[in-house]
Motif scaffolding. Structure first.
Motif, PDB file in Angstrom:
ATOM      1  N   ILE A   1       0.984  -0.614   0.437  1.00  0.00           N
ATOM      2  CA  ILE A   1       0.116  -0.245   0.311  1.00  0.00           C
ATOM      3  C   ILE A   1       1.380   1.174  -0.166  1.00  0.00           C
ATOM      4  CG2 ILE A   1      -1.668   1.464   1.516  1.00  0.00           C
ATOM      5  CD1 ILE A   1      -3.018  -1.620   2.533  1.00  0.00           C
ATOM      6  N   PHE A   2       1.822   1.353   0.663  1.00  0.00           N
ATOM      7  CA  PHE A   2       2.940   2.474   1.214  1.00  0.00           C
ATOM      8  C   PHE A   2       3.518   2.562  -0.463  1.00  0.00           C
ATOM      9  CE2 PHE A   2       7.369   4.413   1.302  1.00  0.00           C
ATOM     10  CZ  PHE A   2       6.804   5.490   1.980  1.00  0.00           C
ATOM     11  N   GLU A   3       4.055   1.447  -1.336  1.00  0.00           N
ATOM     12  CA  GLU A   3       4.112   1.553  -2.915  1.00  0.00           C
ATOM     13  C   GLU A   3       3.399   2.243  -3.657  1.00  0.00           C
ATOM     14  OE1 GLU A   3       6.437  -1.934  -3.195  1.00  0.00           O
ATOM     15  OE2 GLU A   3       8.508  -0.750  -3.065  1.00  0.00           O
ATOM     16  N   GLN A   4       2.067   2.241  -3.149  1.00  0.00           N
ATOM     17  CA  GLN A   4       0.884   2.977  -4.558  1.00  0.00           C
ATOM     18  C   GLN A   4       1.055   4.206  -3.861  1.00  0.00           C
ATOM     19  OE1 GLN A   4      -1.590   0.560  -3.812  1.00  0.00           O
ATOM     20  NE2 GLN A   4      -1.587  -0.819  -4.201  1.00  0.00           N
ATOM     21  N   ILE A   5       1.178   4.788  -2.906  1.00  0.00           N
ATOM     22  CA  ILE A   5       0.979   6.452  -3.275  1.00  0.00           C
ATOM     23  C   ILE A   5       2.467   6.647  -2.863  1.00  0.00           C
ATOM     24  CG2 ILE A   5       0.491   7.666  -1.195  1.00  0.00           C
ATOM     25  CD1 ILE A   5      -0.927   5.705   0.638  1.00  0.00           C
ATOM     26  N   HIS A   6       3.653   6.178  -2.093  1.00  0.00           N
ATOM     27  CA  HIS A   6       4.611   6.854  -2.676  1.00  0.00           C
ATOM     28  C   HIS A   6       5.839   5.997  -3.693  1.00  0.00           C
ATOM     29  CE1 HIS A   6       3.672   9.342   0.655  1.00  0.00           C
ATOM     30  NE2 HIS A   6       3.534   8.581   1.462  1.00  0.00           N
ATOM     31  N   GLN A   7       5.598   5.785  -4.875  1.00  0.00           N
ATOM     32  CA  GLN A   7       6.197   5.322  -6.184  1.00  0.00           C
ATOM     33  C   GLN A   7       7.478   5.703  -6.139  1.00  0.00           C
ATOM     34  OE1 GLN A   7       3.944   6.293 -10.087  1.00  0.00           O
ATOM     35  NE2 GLN A   7       1.610   5.609  -9.278  1.00  0.00           N
TER      36      GLN A   7
ATOM     37  N   ARG B   1      20.931   7.670   9.938  1.00  0.00           N
ATOM     38  CA  ARG B   1      21.571   8.510  10.214  1.00  0.00           C
ATOM     39  C   ARG B   1      23.343   7.873   9.312  1.00  0.00           C
ATOM     40  NH1 ARG B   1      20.444  12.846  11.401  1.00  0.00           N
ATOM     41  NH2 ARG B   1      22.921  14.237  10.885  1.00  0.00           N
ATOM     42  N   LYS B   2      24.204   7.474   9.944  1.00  0.00           N
ATOM     43  CA  LYS B   2      25.321   7.060   8.599  1.00  0.00           C
ATOM     44  C   LYS B   2      25.037   6.135   7.469  1.00  0.00           C
ATOM     45  CE  LYS B   2      28.461   5.498  11.929  1.00  0.00           C
ATOM     46  NZ  LYS B   2      29.175   4.743  12.541  1.00  0.00           N
ATOM     47  N   LYS B   3      24.003   5.084   7.883  1.00  0.00           N
ATOM     48  CA  LYS B   3      23.973   4.388   6.370  1.00  0.00           C
ATOM     49  C   LYS B   3      23.222   5.755   5.262  1.00  0.00           C
ATOM     50  CE  LYS B   3      22.869  -0.032   8.334  1.00  0.00           C
ATOM     51  NZ  LYS B   3      21.602  -0.989   8.263  1.00  0.00           N
ATOM     52  N   LEU B   4      22.547   6.411   5.808  1.00  0.00           N
ATOM     53  CA  LEU B   4      22.693   8.181   4.574  1.00  0.00           C
ATOM     54  C   LEU B   4      23.630   8.396   3.863  1.00  0.00           C
ATOM     55  CD1 LEU B   4      18.164   7.868   4.909  1.00  0.00           C
ATOM     56  CD2 LEU B   4      19.293   6.440   2.934  1.00  0.00           C
ATOM     57  N   GLN B   5      24.812   8.821   5.168  1.00  0.00           N
ATOM     58  CA  GLN B   5      25.647   9.208   5.089  1.00  0.00           C
ATOM     59  C   GLN B   5      25.189  10.732   5.138  1.00  0.00           C
ATOM     60  OE1 GLN B   5      27.728   9.030   0.803  1.00  0.00           O
ATOM     61  NE2 GLN B   5      27.916   6.255   1.831  1.00  0.00           N
ATOM     62  N   LEU B   6      24.570  11.163   6.014  1.00  0.00           N
ATOM     63  CA  LEU B   6      23.695  12.466   6.652  1.00  0.00           C
ATOM     64  C   LEU B   6      24.970  13.205   7.243  1.00  0.00           C
ATOM     65  CD1 LEU B   6      20.002  11.479   8.220  1.00  0.00           C
ATOM     66  CD2 LEU B   6      21.393  12.419   5.253  1.00  0.00           C
ATOM     67  N   ARG B   7      25.449  14.572   7.289  1.00  0.00           N
ATOM     68  CA  ARG B   7      26.210  15.121   7.962  1.00  0.00           C
ATOM     69  C   ARG B   7      26.045  15.838   9.398  1.00  0.00           C
ATOM     70  NH1 ARG B   7      25.165  17.607   2.834  1.00  0.00           N
ATOM     71  NH2 ARG B   7      24.132  19.393   3.183  1.00  0.00           N
ATOM     72  N   GLN B   8      25.886  16.306  10.134  1.00  0.00           N
ATOM     73  CA  GLN B   8      26.512  16.293  11.050  1.00  0.00           C
ATOM     74  C   GLN B   8      25.064  17.888  11.102  1.00  0.00           C
ATOM     75  OE1 GLN B   8      27.425  14.666  13.831  1.00  0.00           O
ATOM     76  NE2 GLN B   8      25.977  15.945  15.544  1.00  0.00           N
ATOM     77  N   GLY B   9      24.377  17.376  12.519  1.00  0.00           N
ATOM     78  CA  GLY B   9      23.224  18.615  12.547  1.00  0.00           C
ATOM     79  C   GLY B   9      22.263  17.954  11.206  1.00  0.00           C
ATOM     80  N   GLU B  10      21.808  17.495  10.080  1.00  0.00           N
ATOM     81  CA  GLU B  10      21.200  17.541   9.338  1.00  0.00           C
ATOM     82  C   GLU B  10      20.051  16.373  10.021  1.00  0.00           C
ATOM     83  OE1 GLU B  10      20.607  16.180   4.561  1.00  0.00           O
ATOM     84  OE2 GLU B  10      22.442  16.401   5.584  1.00  0.00           O
ATOM     85  N   SER B  11      19.127  17.396   9.737  1.00  0.00           N
ATOM     86  CA  SER B  11      17.592  16.307  10.282  1.00  0.00           C
ATOM     87  C   SER B  11      16.827  15.137   9.059  1.00  0.00           C
ATOM     88  CB  SER B  11      16.133  17.183  10.375  1.00  0.00           C
ATOM     89  OG  SER B  11      15.002  16.598  10.525  1.00  0.00           O
ATOM     90  N   LEU B  12      17.202  14.127  10.388  1.00  0.00           N
ATOM     91  CA  LEU B  12      16.848  12.725   9.065  1.00  0.00           C
ATOM     92  C   LEU B  12      15.309  13.015   8.862  1.00  0.00           C
ATOM     93  CD1 LEU B  12      17.645   9.336   8.429  1.00  0.00           C
ATOM     94  CD2 LEU B  12      16.745   9.217  10.210  1.00  0.00           C
ATOM     95  N   THR B  13      14.479  13.037  10.070  1.00  0.00           N
ATOM     96  CA  THR B  13      12.888  13.349   9.091  1.00  0.00           C
ATOM     97  C   THR B  13      12.907  14.601   7.583  1.00  0.00           C
ATOM     98  OG1 THR B  13      12.739  12.882  11.642  1.00  0.00           O
ATOM     99  CG2 THR B  13      10.766  13.726   9.570  1.00  0.00           C
ATOM    100  N   ALA B  14      13.330  15.412   7.682  1.00  0.00           N
ATOM    101  CA  ALA B  14      13.499  16.584   6.251  1.00  0.00           C
ATOM    102  C   ALA B  14      13.935  15.581   6.153  1.00  0.00           C
ATOM    103  CB  ALA B  14      14.221  17.592   7.009  1.00  0.00           C
ATOM    104  N   PHE B  15      14.984  14.555   5.844  1.00  0.00           N
ATOM    105  CA  PHE B  15      15.702  14.243   4.439  1.00  0.00           C
ATOM    106  C   PHE B  15      14.241  13.318   3.724  1.00  0.00           C
ATOM    107  CE2 PHE B  15      17.696  10.767   2.527  1.00  0.00           C
ATOM    108  CZ  PHE B  15      18.726  10.957   1.752  1.00  0.00           C
ATOM    109  N   ILE B  16      14.086  12.082   4.610  1.00  0.00           N
ATOM    110  CA  ILE B  16      13.289  11.653   4.147  1.00  0.00           C
ATOM    111  C   ILE B  16      12.367  11.787   3.187  1.00  0.00           C
ATOM    112  CG2 ILE B  16      11.883   9.492   4.556  1.00  0.00           C
ATOM    113  CD1 ILE B  16      13.829   8.774   6.542  1.00  0.00           C
ATOM    114  N   GLN B  17      11.555  13.032   4.002  1.00  0.00           N
ATOM    115  CA  GLN B  17      10.162  14.292   3.369  1.00  0.00           C
ATOM    116  C   GLN B  17      10.100  14.404   2.312  1.00  0.00           C
ATOM    117  OE1 GLN B  17       7.089  13.835   4.504  1.00  0.00           O
ATOM    118  NE2 GLN B  17       7.796  12.692   6.470  1.00  0.00           N
ATOM    119  N   SER B  18      11.657  14.901   1.745  1.00  0.00           N
ATOM    120  CA  SER B  18      12.720  15.652   0.567  1.00  0.00           C
ATOM    121  C   SER B  18      12.160  14.187  -0.603  1.00  0.00           C
ATOM    122  CB  SER B  18      13.553  15.963   0.949  1.00  0.00           C
ATOM    123  OG  SER B  18      14.710  15.014   0.890  1.00  0.00           O
ATOM    124  N   ILE B  19      12.299  13.555  -0.109  1.00  0.00           N
ATOM    125  CA  ILE B  19      12.865  12.594  -0.587  1.00  0.00           C
ATOM    126  C   ILE B  19      11.027  11.940  -2.174  1.00  0.00           C
ATOM    127  CG2 ILE B  19      13.393  10.023  -1.931  1.00  0.00           C
ATOM    128  CD1 ILE B  19      15.457  10.000   0.861  1.00  0.00           C
TER     129      ILE B  19
END
Length: 537
Positions: A461-467, A519-537
């Motif tokens: 269901i999730f993939e149907q909404i967020h292709q 965060r480490k697996k996604l290689q996010l910088r220090q202080g960068e929001s994980l939630t904001a990054f995922i919402q931008s995709i």
């Protein structure tokens, strides 16, 4: 004596001036009068009223009376002939001939052919003239018309005379004379005698010429043919002057002058005045010669003035009927060229109309095609809008389903958490007879926390909404596990940390550790929001 010499000099000067200034008028007079013996038969004297003839022709054509129309065309041809419009006269006679031939009026056709032959003769086309005379002669012969045969033979004889074939000319004139005798036609016999006199005059056989002219005169007097009588008197006077008998010529010329005055024949009157001037000049009576010469000149001017008026009337009439161009051109080939030009112009106009019509049709078709395309575009746009609305409604429905599914999982996990806590409490009561069974139940519930049987349904269901969301997130971290993807999906749904911990069956502290590893697996910088990054995709 000096006075007579001065008069002679003055007369010579006058005659020279008349020769230069009035030569055209004299030729015009001789051409129009139709009064000399040398003129072929056919084409009777002009009758006034060319516009009236034109109006009558229009009425005859409107009434569909071809024979009457042909007769009027023939008379219009005579009128033009006597005014010197030979091409126009020929055109009218040719039109008349076509109508006579179509209606099988052979006698009228033969007469018209003789008229056409005369016009060809004056247009310097003797061969064409002879062909017309031959056809007319054949028609008259077939009909047994002696008078018509004689008239045609006389015209052929005249044509031979003008070509200086005098033997043939005399032969045809004698044949014509015999036929007029069989038809008992004294007027025709008188005309042939006049023609024979003209032939002998050309051959300078003046005695024979005088003989034939005199016989013609006797017959014309008996027939009261004043016009022909005037002509013969003038011819006899010419013969006498040519043979040096000027004094004897005066009575003949005076008779011609007297008859011309009575009949008001301007052409014959001018000719008689001119002959009187010649005779008096030969007699040395130059005063009289000058006087009659001046009268001849005035008469010619009157003729010219009158004929000019007629010419203007005819030109206006021809202009009104749209035929002035053919009269000016003067040749049938020019008329045909004008017709070709008119046809060419009509073809060009027709082609232009076709091109314009085709262009207009092309414009209309293009406009229609554009309207169809616009209609198709509007239809496609409306369809896309409808599909978009349906998709939005479907996404909203699936979002509601996903939210409800998530809420169900949270409630289930909360319930399981409560059961687990109660079981722990029971285990701590040291009831040995139930301790083993309770531990087994606790272990089973714990396994339900770590392995969610609804994960596959949730992911679908999730993939149907967020292709293609999971494919995109893997571009940032290739080593992501299924648990990592679950966390990412829950973060994408913007759930709180407490709800996420419940759904994953872990504590808040464990959730922070999991988030740090992600965060480490996604290689996010220090202080960068994980939630904001995922919402931008």
């Amino acid at each position: 004596m000096r006075y007579r010499v001065n008069i002679a000099v003055m007369l010579d000067d006058f005659l020279c001036r008349m020769k230069n200034s009035l030569l055209t008028l004299v030729l015009f007079s001789m051409m129009l009068s139709g009064a000399r013996a040398q003129q072929p038969d056919g084409l009777p004297a002009t009758a006034p009223g060319f516009p009236a003839l034109k109006d009558s022709l229009e009425k005859a054509l409107a009434l569909k009376d071809p024979i009457a129309a042909a007769g009027l065309l023939s008379r219009m041809g005579h009128e033009c002939y006597h005014l010197g419009y030979y091409p126009q006269a020929l055109d009218y006679h040719l039109q008349a001939g076509q109508l006579y031939r179509k209606e099988q009026q052979w006698a009228l056709l033969a007469q018209n052919l003789n008229d056409i032959g005369t016009l060809y003769y004056y247009s310097r086309q003797p061969e064409a003239a002879r062909n017309q005379y031959n056809e007319a002669l054949a028609l008259y012969t077939r009909a047994g018309n002696f008078t018509g045969m004689a008239q045609t033979l006389g015209s052929i004889g005249h044509l031979c005379e003008k070509r200086q074939d005098y033997d043939s000319a005399a032969y045809y004139q004698h044949k014509a004379l015999a036929l007029f005798g069989r038809a008992t036609d004294p007027s025709g016999i008188a005309k042939i005698y006049e023609n024979l006199g003209s032939i002998h005059e050309d051959l300078e056989r003046y005695d024979s010429a005088f003989h034939y002219f005199n016989k013609s005169l006797e017959l014309n007097i008996l027939q009261h043919n004043n016009l022909a009588t005037i002509e013969i008197y003038n011819n006899l006077g010419d013969i006498l002057r040519k043979t040096g008998r000027a004094a004897e010529s005066l009575p003949f010329t005076r008779n011609a002058l007297h008859l011309a005055l009575q009949a008001r024949e301007e052409y014959q009157l001018s000719s008689a005045y001119r002959d009187m001037a010649r005779a008096f000049n030969l007699l040395g009576r130059n005063d009289s010669a000058f006087h009659y010469g001046e009268l001849s000149r005035e008469s010619l001017l009157n003729i010219y003035s009158r004929e000019s008026g007629k010419q203007l009337s005819v030109i206006q009439a021809m202009y009104d009927t749209g035929k002035k161009d053919r009269e000016i051109a003067g040749l049938r080939n020019s008329r045909n060229m004008a017709i070709f030009l008119v046809i060419g112009a009509l073809l060009l106009v027709t082609l232009g109309v076709l091109v314009i019509s085709r262009q207009r049709l092309r414009i209309r078709n293009a406009a229609l095609l554009r309207m169809q395309e616009q209609q198709q575009f509007r239809t496609r746009t409306e369809l896309l809008q409808l599909q978009e609305e349906n998709l939005k409604q479907e996404l909203e429905t699936r979002s509601k389903v996903l939210g409800a599914h998530t809420l169900h999982i949270i409630q289930k996990n909360q319930l399981l958490e409560e059961v687990r806590q109660k079981l722990e409490t029971m285990v701590n009561d040291e009831r040995r007879d139930q301790k083993k069974q309770l531990r087994q139940l606790q272990q089973l519930i714990h396994q339900n926390f770590n392995h969610d049987q609804h994960w596959d349904e949730f992911r679908s269901i999730f993939e149907q909404i967020h292709q293609s969301f999971f494919d995109k997130i893997r571009e940032y971290g290739v080593a992501l596990t299924q648990n990592d993807l679950r966390l990412v999906a829950l973060l994408k749904m913007n759930l709180s940390s407490a709800d996420i911990a419940v759904l994953l069956g872990i504590s808040q502290d464990s959730l922070r550790v999991v988030r740090y590893r992600l965060r480490k697996k996604l290689q996010l910088r220090q202080g960068e929001s994980l939630t904001a990054f995922i919402q931008s995709i």
